[in-house]
Design an enzyme around this catalytic site. Structure first.
Site, PDB file in Angstrom:
ATOM      1  N   LYS A 133       7.803  -3.048  -3.111  1.00 29.89           N
ATOM      2  CA  LYS A 133       7.247  -3.221  -1.758  1.00 29.89           C
ATOM      3  C   LYS A 133       7.445  -1.913  -0.972  1.00 29.89           C
ATOM      4  O   LYS A 133       6.815  -0.925  -1.311  1.00 29.89           O
ATOM      5  CB  LYS A 133       7.884  -4.441  -1.090  1.00 29.89           C
ATOM      6  N   HIS A 155      11.584  -8.131   1.318  1.00 30.30           N
ATOM      7  CA  HIS A 155      10.701  -7.795   2.455  1.00 30.30           C
ATOM      8  C   HIS A 155      11.461  -7.091   3.584  1.00 30.30           C
ATOM      9  O   HIS A 155      10.852  -6.711   4.586  1.00 30.30           O
ATOM     10  CB  HIS A 155      10.045  -9.060   3.027  1.00 30.30           C
ATOM     11  N   SER A 173       8.580 -14.401   4.051  1.00 30.68           N
ATOM     12  CA  SER A 173       7.326 -13.651   3.972  1.00 30.68           C
ATOM     13  C   SER A 173       6.167 -14.301   4.723  1.00 30.68           C
ATOM     14  O   SER A 173       5.195 -13.633   5.033  1.00 30.68           O
ATOM     15  CB  SER A 173       6.949 -13.458   2.512  1.00 30.68           C
TER      16      SER A 173
HETATM   17  C1  LIG Z   1       8.219  -9.949  -3.645  1.00 33.91           C
HETATM   18  C2  LIG Z   1       9.466 -10.694  -3.733  1.00 33.91           C
HETATM   19  C3  LIG Z   1      10.150 -10.847  -4.945  1.00 33.91           C
HETATM   20  C4  LIG Z   1       9.586 -10.363  -6.250  1.00 33.91           C
HETATM   21  O1  LIG Z   1       9.705  -8.986  -6.383  1.00 33.91           O
HETATM   22  P1  LIG Z   1       9.072  -8.285  -7.675  1.00 33.91           P
HETATM   23  O2  LIG Z   1       9.857  -7.026  -7.819  1.00 33.91           O
HETATM   24  O3  LIG Z   1       7.632  -8.080  -7.387  1.00 33.91           O
HETATM   25  O4  LIG Z   1       9.293  -9.221  -8.817  1.00 33.91           O
HETATM   26  C5  LIG Z   1      11.364 -11.501  -4.932  1.00 33.91           C
HETATM   27  N1  LIG Z   1      11.889 -12.006  -3.785  1.00 33.91           N
HETATM   28  C6  LIG Z   1      11.238 -11.895  -2.612  1.00 33.91           C
HETATM   29  C7  LIG Z   1      11.855 -12.461  -1.383  1.00 33.91           C
HETATM   30  C8  LIG Z   1      10.012 -11.246  -2.551  1.00 33.91           C
HETATM   31  O5  LIG Z   1       9.375 -11.166  -1.385  1.00 33.91           O
END
Ligand SMILES: *Cc1c(COP(=O)(O)O)cnc(C)c1O
Length: 396
Positions: free
Chosen positions: A242, A211, A183
């Protein structure tokens, strides 16, 4: 007792503040979208949401959620295996595995829970988890909860991964785990090479597509689409928070025996509430939408290409990216904060990141492109970056 503890916390918080690391929430007063309003009724263009496909305020998803609210109620008041499974939950799980070309899927309240609950039920002290050094906090926590031996390799470094695989060769089972997209840089994990090394050293692979789902690959089916490995990688995890609508919810998908075992033993699944019906219904509507047409994925890809090309042409130092994350490198921590603050005055909402979120001397502004952005939004963002870049002496 509390007085002592209160003094201790006050001191700790003060040292966080003194280090300039204290986090404040920035308040938005509108739905999540390309254009938002922040406190003081100020309108800005949003370039820091994970709203990759622009679905966070989608009328189609909102309508599906409203319909489910009327027809299926508000909450489940149960975990899945007692009385918290509706037809909607089963259907959404099926849609997730259809989308990724996997055998089965299991829902969680969040991907944080999916990662927290994936290792411990599957592996024990006889086994090895080989993890990328830049993996998400939830993978790190999940690994901590598991008794397997831990091996770590430098970010996307295949030589190092091979070394760790050799070091783990006497373990019963080996699982390599990686984020699909990292990220902070926006680089895609070399899942093709990871998979080849896994074959060579008899290991399994887990990719966290949080992502990358909806973003990477021609139709947004993630790293396994990009590298032609659909159905091959044993475990994928991901989020509905996301690109997939941005509300809440996570999942693990992959080989059916693995998912079956998670349903028996994964603690965040067994001991935490089901996602609400409206979230499941909107998730299904989301897959209907992105299965039917590739418009959003195409728009995201062309927006990202356009933005990165123009920013490079303007003279900015951009990290190589294959996702919708564009790291504008500024290197200096204070500069990243000043730059972001000036951009907000210019109506561009972004976040500057610096140590310890990124390595020392690697401060940057992370721009996240969305299918919700129109070309004029991108142009406005590039113009603001250029203006502030000149002002702060980054650009000539
Ligand atoms: C955002 C993210 C998470 C967490 O996801 P949520 O559903 O908000 O708990 C887990 N792993 C990665 C790589 C992320 O970018």
């Amino acid at each position: 007792m509390y007085n002592n503890f209160k003094n201790y916390l006050t001191d700790e918080i003060k040292s966080i503040k003194d280090a300039g690391l204290y986090k404040n929430e920035r308040i938005i007063t509108t739905p999540q979208s390309a254009t938002i309003k922040v406190q003081g009724d100020v309108e800005v263009l949003n370039f820091c949401a994970n709203n990759y496909l622009g679905l966070a305020d989608s009328k189609v998803l909102i309508d599906a959620a409203k319909k489910a609210l009327d027809e299926k109620g508000y909450g489940m008041s149960s975990v899945r295996f007692i009385c918290g499974t509706q037809d909607l939950h089963k259907e959404l799980e099926k849609r997730i595995s259809d989308f990724f070309g996997t055998e089965d899927a299991i829902l969680y309240a969040a991907c944080f829970d999916a990662n927290g609950g994936v290792f411990e039920p599957l592996l024990n002290e006889q086994d090895a988890i080989i993890s990328d050094a830049l993996n998400h906090a939830s993978i790190i926590d999940g690994v901590r909860l598991c008794k397997a031996q831990r091996f770590r390799y430098a970010n996307a470094d295949m030589e190092d991964l091979e070394k760790q695989l050799i070091a783990a060769k006497d373990c019963r089972f080996r699982l390599i785990c990686t984020d699909g997209v990292f990220s902070m840089d926006g680089n895609v994990a070399p899942v093709d090479k990871i998979y080849a090394l896994a074959k060579k050293y008899d290991a399994m692979v887990m990719v966290d597509e949080s992502h990358s789902a909806g973003v990477v690959g021609k139709t947004g089916r993630g790293t396994t689409e990009l590298y032609n490995l659909k159905g091959e990688v044993e475990i994928l995890t991901g989020t509905l928070g996301k690109a997939f609508g941005g509300a809440v919810g996570g999942f693990t998908t992959g080989k059916k025996e693995i998912i079956d075992m998670l349903r028996q033993r994964s603690r965040p699944y067994l001991f935490s509430n089901s996602i609400p019906p409206m979230i499941a219904a909107a998730g299904i509507a989301m897959f209907d939408l992105i299965d039917k047409t590739n418009e959003l994925q195409d728009k995201l890809h062309s927006n990202t290409e356009y933005f990165v090309a123009k920013m490079k042409a303007a003279g900015f130092d951009i990290k190589p990216t294959e996702s919708a994350i564009c790291a504008v490198m500024l290197y200096d921590a204070k500069l990243s904060q000043d730059f972001a603050a000036r951009l907000q005055e210019e109506g561009i909402y972004v976040t500057g990141f610096y140590y310890p979120v990124v390595p020392k001397g690697q401060a940057r502004i992370r721009v996240q492109v969305s299918a919700a952005h129109e070309i004029n939004h991108l142009d406005k963002c590039i113009a603001a970056f250029t203006k502030v870049g000149k002002e702060l002496g980054i650009l000539k």
